[in-house]
Design a protein around this motif. Structure first.
Motif, PDB file in Angstrom:
ATOM      1  N   LEU A  36      -5.205  -2.685 -12.087  1.00  0.00           N
ATOM      2  CA  LEU A  36      -5.214  -3.064 -10.681  1.00  0.00           C
ATOM      3  C   LEU A  36      -3.877  -2.679 -10.065  1.00  0.00           C
ATOM      4  CD1 LEU A  36      -6.804  -4.595  -8.432  1.00  0.00           C
ATOM      5  CD2 LEU A  36      -5.548  -6.653  -9.142  1.00  0.00           C
ATOM      6  N   SER A  73      -9.286  -2.739 -17.006  1.00  0.00           N
ATOM      7  CA  SER A  73      -8.937  -1.882 -15.881  1.00  0.00           C
ATOM      8  C   SER A  73      -7.497  -2.105 -15.456  1.00  0.00           C
ATOM      9  CB  SER A  73      -9.877  -2.146 -14.691  1.00  0.00           C
ATOM     10  OG  SER A  73      -9.710  -3.468 -14.213  1.00  0.00           O
ATOM     11  N   ARG A 110       0.849  -1.188   0.000  1.00  0.00           N
ATOM     12  CA  ARG A 110       0.000   0.000   0.000  1.00  0.00           C
ATOM     13  C   ARG A 110       0.885   1.239   0.000  1.00  0.00           C
ATOM     14  NH1 ARG A 110      -4.766  -1.689  -1.430  1.00  0.00           N
ATOM     15  NH2 ARG A 110      -5.577   0.288  -0.730  1.00  0.00           N
ATOM     16  N   TRP A 163       1.457  -1.796 -10.568  1.00  0.00           N
ATOM     17  CA  TRP A 163       0.343  -1.619 -11.496  1.00  0.00           C
ATOM     18  C   TRP A 163       0.249  -2.852 -12.390  1.00  0.00           C
ATOM     19  CZ3 TRP A 163       4.158   1.825 -10.447  1.00  0.00           C
ATOM     20  CH2 TRP A 163       3.798   3.029  -9.838  1.00  0.00           C
ATOM     21  N   ARG A 186      -1.942   7.424  -2.167  1.00  0.00           N
ATOM     22  CA  ARG A 186      -2.609   7.436  -3.464  1.00  0.00           C
ATOM     23  C   ARG A 186      -2.261   8.707  -4.230  1.00  0.00           C
ATOM     24  NH1 ARG A 186      -8.665   4.873  -2.472  1.00  0.00           N
ATOM     25  NH2 ARG A 186      -7.947   2.898  -1.582  1.00  0.00           N
ATOM     26  N   ASP A 200      -6.648   7.052  -8.995  1.00  0.00           N
ATOM     27  CA  ASP A 200      -7.226   6.132  -8.025  1.00  0.00           C
ATOM     28  C   ASP A 200      -8.376   5.319  -8.613  1.00  0.00           C
ATOM     29  OD1 ASP A 200      -5.461   7.016  -6.171  1.00  0.00           O
ATOM     30  OD2 ASP A 200      -6.877   8.297  -5.094  1.00  0.00           O
ATOM     31  N   THR A 201      -9.162   5.928  -9.477  1.00  0.00           N
ATOM     32  CA  THR A 201     -10.360   5.246  -9.967  1.00  0.00           C
ATOM     33  C   THR A 201     -10.446   5.184 -11.480  1.00  0.00           C
ATOM     34  OG1 THR A 201     -11.645   7.301  -9.907  1.00  0.00           O
ATOM     35  CG2 THR A 201     -11.662   5.914  -7.923  1.00  0.00           C
ATOM     36  N   HIS A 231      -7.485 -10.939 -11.795  1.00  0.00           N
ATOM     37  CA  HIS A 231      -7.612  -9.760 -12.659  1.00  0.00           C
ATOM     38  C   HIS A 231      -7.772 -10.252 -14.094  1.00  0.00           C
ATOM     39  CE1 HIS A 231      -7.508  -5.519 -13.461  1.00  0.00           C
ATOM     40  NE2 HIS A 231      -6.471  -5.602 -14.264  1.00  0.00           N
ATOM     41  N   ASP A 236      -1.849  -0.876  -6.118  1.00  0.00           N
ATOM     42  CA  ASP A 236      -1.972  -0.567  -4.696  1.00  0.00           C
ATOM     43  C   ASP A 236      -3.046   0.486  -4.449  1.00  0.00           C
ATOM     44  OD1 ASP A 236      -0.455   2.242  -4.449  1.00  0.00           O
ATOM     45  OD2 ASP A 236       0.645   0.979  -5.836  1.00  0.00           O
ATOM     46  N   GLN A 237      -3.413   1.240  -5.513  1.00  0.00           N
ATOM     47  CA  GLN A 237      -4.439   2.258  -5.358  1.00  0.00           C
ATOM     48  C   GLN A 237      -5.844   1.673  -5.439  1.00  0.00           C
ATOM     49  OE1 GLN A 237      -2.947   1.714  -8.342  1.00  0.00           O
ATOM     50  NE2 GLN A 237      -4.789   1.292  -9.529  1.00  0.00           N
ATOM     51  N   GLY A 238      -5.945   0.396  -5.787  1.00  0.00           N
ATOM     52  CA  GLY A 238      -7.250  -0.218  -6.003  1.00  0.00           C
ATOM     53  C   GLY A 238      -7.410  -0.543  -7.476  1.00  0.00           C
ATOM     54  N   GLU A 239      -8.606  -0.328  -8.007  1.00  0.00           N
ATOM     55  CA  GLU A 239      -8.878  -0.624  -9.409  1.00  0.00           C
ATOM     56  C   GLU A 239      -9.289   0.646 -10.133  1.00  0.00           C
ATOM     57  OE1 GLU A 239     -11.080  -4.068 -12.079  1.00  0.00           O
ATOM     58  OE2 GLU A 239     -11.853  -3.594 -10.094  1.00  0.00           O
TER      59      GLU A 239
END
Length: 340
Positions: free
Chosen positions: A317, A315, A5, A309, A8, A32-33, A295, A319-322
Motif C-alpha cells: 500500500l 500487497s 500523493r 510504501w 506514479r 502502480d498495480t 492494511h 501513495d500509488q494505491g495498492e
C-alpha cells in the motif's frame, strides 16, 4: 493529515523476507498495480536491519541475537561476510557514518547483558572499538541529520529496548520488572554520553527510530511489555523527542501496543505500522493521533521524496494505491528501505 500523493512511477525497495523455508534479502520492484522480486540472496538466518550504501551495495544484519553482518552487491552478486565474536551478539541494526568510513552496529555483551555500539571499519567490517549504550537491549540507531536542541548534527541516537536477556534464553523475555528502556544520545567521535531520556511508563520498550525533517523531531516506535493484557492492548506505539523531552503519543485508540516499523510521514509527522491490528497509525509531529489506514499485516514501512510504501500480507500500500505481487506472496520482515 491527508494521504500524500505523488507522480506514479516504479520504485525499488531493499527488503528481507521468508520464502518457503528460506530466509532472503533482495530488491523488490513496486509499480502502480503490481510488485515483483528483481534480485535476491539467501541468508543463513532471518535478517532484520538493512542499509543502502552510496555505491549501490547494501548491508544486512541478522535479527537479534544475531551472529552475522553482510555486505551484498546486487549488481554483481558479490558478498562480504562478517561473523561476530562468541561473547557478543548483533541486535539487528547497522548504519554507516556520513563519511562512509565507519559503521555502527547495536550489540549485546553476553557476559553482562549490557548494550554496546560496535564501531567498525566500513571496508573490512571488522570492529575497531565499542561504546556503552548505558542500557540493555539496544535496538535501532540513527545519526541526527540536523541539529536538534543543543545536540549537533551527526549525534548518534540509540533506542535501548531495555529488556533483560541471557545467552541461554535467546529472545525469551525474562524479569520484565527490571526493564529499563531509554533513548540515549552519544558523541559520534568518542561515544560519550550526551543525554538520556526515559518514558514515565517503564513497560514501554523503545525500538525503532525515524526523523521528521519538517518538524525536527525524532519519532520512536514502541512495543508494550505490560504484564496485564488490557494495559498492553491500550498502550501507545509512538513516542516523540524534540531535543528536550521524550513523551508518549496522545489520543490513540487501542492498537495492541505493538509498533512494527516507523517512518516520517510526507509533509510532517509519523506513521507507525501495527501488524497485530492490521493498520497504519498516523500521528502529527507532536505525537497526537490523527487516523489509521487499514492494511492486512501492515509492517515494513518506508518513505522517500514525498512517497511512502507499506508492506503487508499480500500487497504493498502506498501513495500509488495498492500493488499486488506477480508471484507467490512473501512473508516480509519488519523493515525495508527505498533505494530508487
Amino acid at each position: 493529515m491527508p494521504v500524500a500523493r505523488a507522480a506514479r512511477s516504479d520504485a525499488t525497495l531493499l527488503a528481507a523476507w521468508q520464502q518457503q523455508d528460506e530466509q532472503r534479502i533482495g530488491l523488490l520492484g513496486v509499480g502502480d498495480t503490481s510488485w515483483s522480486v528483481q534480485r535476491s540472496l539467501v541468508v543463513p538466518t532471518r535478517a532484520h536491519g538493512l542499509w543502502a550504501e552510496a555505491g549501490g551495495s547494501v548491508l544486512a544484519v541478522a535479527r537479534r541475537p544475531g551472529d552475522w553482518l553482510l555486505r551484498w552487491h546486487p549488481a554483481s552478486g558479490r558478498t562480504q561476510w562478517h561473523w561476530i565474536g562468541e561473547d557478543r551478539r548483533f541486535n539487528g541494526h547497522v548504519i554507516a557514518r556520513a563519511d562512509s568510513t565507519t559503521l555502527w552496529t547495536t550489540e549485546t555483551n553476553l557476559d553482562t547483558a549490557q548494550g554496546r555500539i560496535g564501531v567498525r571499519d566500513a571496508a573490512s567490517l571488522e570492529k575497531t572499538g565499542e561504546w556503552a549504550t548505558h542500557g540493555m537491549d539496544p535496538h535501532q540507531l540513527l545519526a541526527l541529520p540536523q541539529a536538534v536542541g543543543d545536540l549537533p548534527a551527526g549525534t548518534l541516537m540509540v533506542a535501548n529496548g531495555g529488556i533483560p536477556t541471557l545467552p541461554e534464553t535467546g529472545r525469551s523475555k525474562r524479569e520484565l520488572g527490571r526493564m529499563d528502556s531509554s533513548l540515549v544520545a552519544l558523541h559520534p567521535d568518542s561515544g560519550a554520553l550526551l543525554g538520556q531520556w526515559r518514558l514515565a511508563d517503564p513497560f514501554l520498550s523503545l525500538r525503532h527510530l525515524a526523523f521528521d525533517p519538517v518538524s525536527g523531531t525524532l519519532g520512536i516506535a514502541l512495543q508494550a511489555e505490560h504484564p496485564q493484557a488490557t494495559d498492553k492492548a491500550g498502550a501507545p506505539v509512538l513516542a516523540v523527542w524534540d531535543g528536550r523531552t521524550l513523551r508518549a503519543a496522545e489520543g490513540q485508540p487501542p492498537v495492541a501496543g505493538y509498533g512494527g516499523d516507523i517512518c516520517a510521514w510526507p509533509g510532517g509527522g509519523f506513521a507507525v505500522s501495527c501488524p497485530r491490528t492490521h493498520q497504519l497509525a498516523l500521528y502529527d509531529a507532536r505525537g497526537v493521533w490523527q487516523r489509521a489506514l487499514a492494511h492486512r499485516e501492515a509492517c515494513a514501512l518506508a518513505s522517500r521524496d514525498g512517497r511512502w510504501w507499506l508492506g503487508g500480507a499480500t500487497s504493498v500500500l502506498g501513495d500509488q494505491g495498492e500493488a499486488r505481487p506477480t508471484m507467490a506472496p512473501l512473508q516480509l520482515d519488519n523493515h525495508w528501505v527505498a533505494v530508487g
